[in-house]
Each structure stands twice: as structure tokens, then as C-alpha cells.
Design a protein around this motif. Structure first.
Motif, short mmCIF file in Angstrom:
data_model
loop_
_atom_site.label_atom_id
_atom_site.label_comp_id
_atom_site.label_asym_id
_atom_site.label_seq_id
_atom_site.Cartn_x
_atom_site.Cartn_y
_atom_site.Cartn_z
N HIS A 112 2.58 1.68 -3.43
CA HIS A 112 1.62 2.18 -4.41
C HIS A 112 1.39 3.68 -4.19
CE1 HIS A 112 -1.94 2.34 -6.99
NE2 HIS A 112 -2.55 3.00 -6.01
N GLU A 113 1.26 4.11 -2.95
CA GLU A 113 1.00 5.52 -2.64
C GLU A 113 2.19 6.39 -3.02
OE1 GLU A 113 -1.34 8.74 -1.30
OE2 GLU A 113 -1.78 6.69 -1.96
N ARG A 126 4.19 10.17 -9.57
CA ARG A 126 3.58 10.41 -10.89
C ARG A 126 2.87 11.75 -10.93
NH1 ARG A 126 2.20 4.88 -10.44
NH2 ARG A 126 0.08 5.45 -9.78
N LYS A 127 2.15 12.07 -9.86
CA LYS A 127 1.44 13.33 -9.80
C LYS A 127 2.40 14.51 -9.84
CE LYS A 127 -2.08 15.82 -7.13
NZ LYS A 127 -2.97 15.78 -5.94
N LYS A 178 0.83 -1.21 0.00
CA LYS A 178 0.00 0.00 0.00
C LYS A 178 0.86 1.26 0.00
CE LYS A 178 -3.87 2.19 2.45
NZ LYS A 178 -4.81 2.07 3.60
N ASN A 236 4.46 5.77 -5.35
CA ASN A 236 4.52 5.86 -6.81
C ASN A 236 3.43 6.78 -7.36
OD1 ASN A 236 6.73 4.18 -7.22
ND2 ASN A 236 5.47 2.32 -7.14
N ARG A 237 2.26 6.78 -6.72
CA ARG A 237 1.18 7.67 -7.15
C ARG A 237 1.58 9.13 -6.96
NH1 ARG A 237 -2.63 10.81 -5.30
NH2 ARG A 237 -2.04 10.42 -3.14
N LYS A 238 2.18 9.44 -5.82
CA LYS A 238 2.59 10.82 -5.54
C LYS A 238 3.71 11.25 -6.47
CE LYS A 238 1.12 10.82 -0.71
NZ LYS A 238 1.55 10.80 0.72
#
Length: 271
Positions: free
Chosen positions: A122-123, A129-130, A119, A125-127
Motif C-alpha cells: 500500500h505504501e 501515485r504521488k 502495508k 503504491n501511494r508513493k
């Protein structure tokens, strides 16, 4: 962990001399501790010092100076063990106090990511990308220049709550003197939209200690604080360093990046 504590900047004489002026009115009676009436205490406020030096008293020092109490804070457990072994005391009180957060670095960034819980990975990597979607050009840089220092101070003062109030003129002078010492530097995210975050660090041949940080709050939506720490972690791993020490404080981002808690203790001895 013992070596990490004893190689930290907080036990160096020049650091203790500097921090004594900004956070403590006591005279420095000795190299690593002060004598306050009949008590031995740490030099400098715990708000400025994350780790304490290990102290060995010379023979008969406590008796000759009629010391009745030893009051230390922010000790690691190995330091508690050393004092209990080497000091004759009538009673002792040990209390859990601050918590530091430490990240042991693996041999590769890929391994670091795999070591994160699914988790959190994933978080992160999401940040990332943003951030990349909104900030097209960026890199991690480091500096001891006054121009970057002024940005660090300005961003710090723009922070909300106690963080913003912390940066008084006296504290600014303290950080300025600290930056002039060997090993201290400011990491910053150098982007096409300016400096979005900074990290005031001490670094040696073993690892890096994150002492303070700041960010441009106008860009909070893209998590500049997380990004700079991730970039620092990548750099340290590439340099084959062994740890990234987030120091005192249990802020969530430290754990999101894989840090583990290290319990510190306060000690009171009656002799």
C-alpha cells in the motif's frame, strides 16, 4: 547466494586492482589477498567492497610464508565453512559484521507486488501515485556517459552528512574508472524536470547489484529514490533476471521494497 557472490564484480581482478589504489595502501601481493607482515588480509577497504572472493591457498603456502594470522571481513557463511575445512588453525574467531540486503525476483511484477506485505505494498503504491501526480513525464534510462556521471557526482556531493563527504576527488576518480569497466552503468530517472535520481549499478546475465545512488534533494517529497528502485525492479523482472542485490547497509527502503537480510561475518584465524 553462493553463485551471486562469486559472479559479483567485487571478486574480479580488475576491480580489486582499482579499489586497492583508492582504499588500501598495501601492495597487492597476490591476486585475491594481501600479505601484511605475517598476516593475510583482504585487498581493499570493506567500505568499497561488498563481497569477498573465496580463497584457496596453494599447498604449503601458509607455512612457506610463515603466516601466523588470517584476517578477513565481509564473508558469507559458505566461505567461513570453506576456510574452516581447508586451513589448519590453532584458534578462530567469527563475528557478525555487515549485513547485505537481497531481493529475489519473481516471474512477474504483479507477483512481486503481491509478495510484499500488505502495508508495504500500500505504501509503495501511494508513493508511486504521488510521484506520478507531480512528475507527469518520466522514464527509466541508463547510461555510461559523462554527462550523467557528473549529475551522479553532483547529487552525491549535495547529500547531507557522511554521504556528501564521501565523494572526494579521489573517490570521484575511482567511480569514473569503475564506470568504464564492463557491466557497470548508471540508471537514472529521466523526467521533464531533469534527472531526479540515479543508481550506480553492476549488471550481468543473472541480476543487478546496486552499488551507490544519488537523488535531487529538492524533490525528496516525491520519493525519487524509491521510484528509481521500483522502476529498476520492473525492468529486471521483464528481462527475466533473478535478483536485485541492494548490497551492504540496512537502510529502510531496501526492506520496504521486499529485500531480505543476508548476514556477513568477520573472521580471525590464528595458525
Amino acid at each position: 547466494m553462493k553463485k551471486q557472490v562469486l559472479e559479483s564484480p567485487f571478486i574480479k581482478k580488475e576491480f580489486l586492482k582499482l579499489v586497492n589504489h583508492v582504499s588500501n595502501t598495501q601492495d597487492m601481493k597476490h591476486e585475491y589477498f594481501a600479505v601484511n607482515n605475517s598476516s593475510i588480509v583482504n585487498i581493499g577497504s570493506r567500505d568499497f567492497i561488498d563481497y569477498r572472493p573465496s580463497i584457496v591457498f596453494r599447498k604449503n603456502f601458509l607455512e612457506d610464508n610463515k603466516i601466523e594470522n588470517i584476517n578477513f571481513d565481509s564473508l558469507h557463511f559458505f566461505q567461513i565453512q570453506e576456510l574452516v575445512t581447508n586451513v589448519n588453525f590453532d584458534s578462530i574467531k567469527i563475528k557478525k559484521s555487515d549485513v547485505s540486503v537481497n531481493l529475489i525476483l519473481p516471474v512477474s511484477y504483479e507477483e512481486y507486488l503481491q509478495n510484499l506485505p500488505k502495508k508495504k505494498r500500500h505504501e509503495l503504491n501511494r508513493k508511486k501515485r504521488k510521484f506520478e501526480e507531480h512528475i507527469e513525464s518520466f522514464k527509466l534510462s541508463e547510461s555510461k556517459d559523462q554527462s550523467i556521471f557528473k549529475i551522479f557526482i553532483s547529487q552525491h556531493r549535495d547529500s547531507k552528512g557522511e554521504k556528501g563527504k564521501f565523494m572526494t576527488d579521489e573517490v570521484e576518480s575511482y567511480f569514473k574508472n569503475l564506470l568504464n569497466m564492463d557491466g557497470w552503468k548508471i540508471y537514472y530517472t529521466d523526467t521533464g524536470k531533469g534527472v531526479l535520481s540515479t543508481a550506480f549499478c553492476y549488471e550481468n546475465e543473472y541480476g543487478c547489484y546496486l552499488y551507490n545512488s544519488s537523488r535531487n534533494n529538492e524533490f525528496n517529497s516525491v520519493n525519487p529514490g524509491i521510484i528509481i528502485n521500483d522502476l529498476i525492479i520492473q525492468k529486471l523482472i521483464n528481462q527475466k533476471l533473478s535478483f536485485f542485490d541492494f548490497l551492504k547497509g540496512t537502510e529502510r527502503y531496501k526492506y520496504d521494497l521486499g529485500g531480505k537480510s543476508i548476514q556477513l561475518y568477520d573472521l580471525t584465524m590464528k595458525l
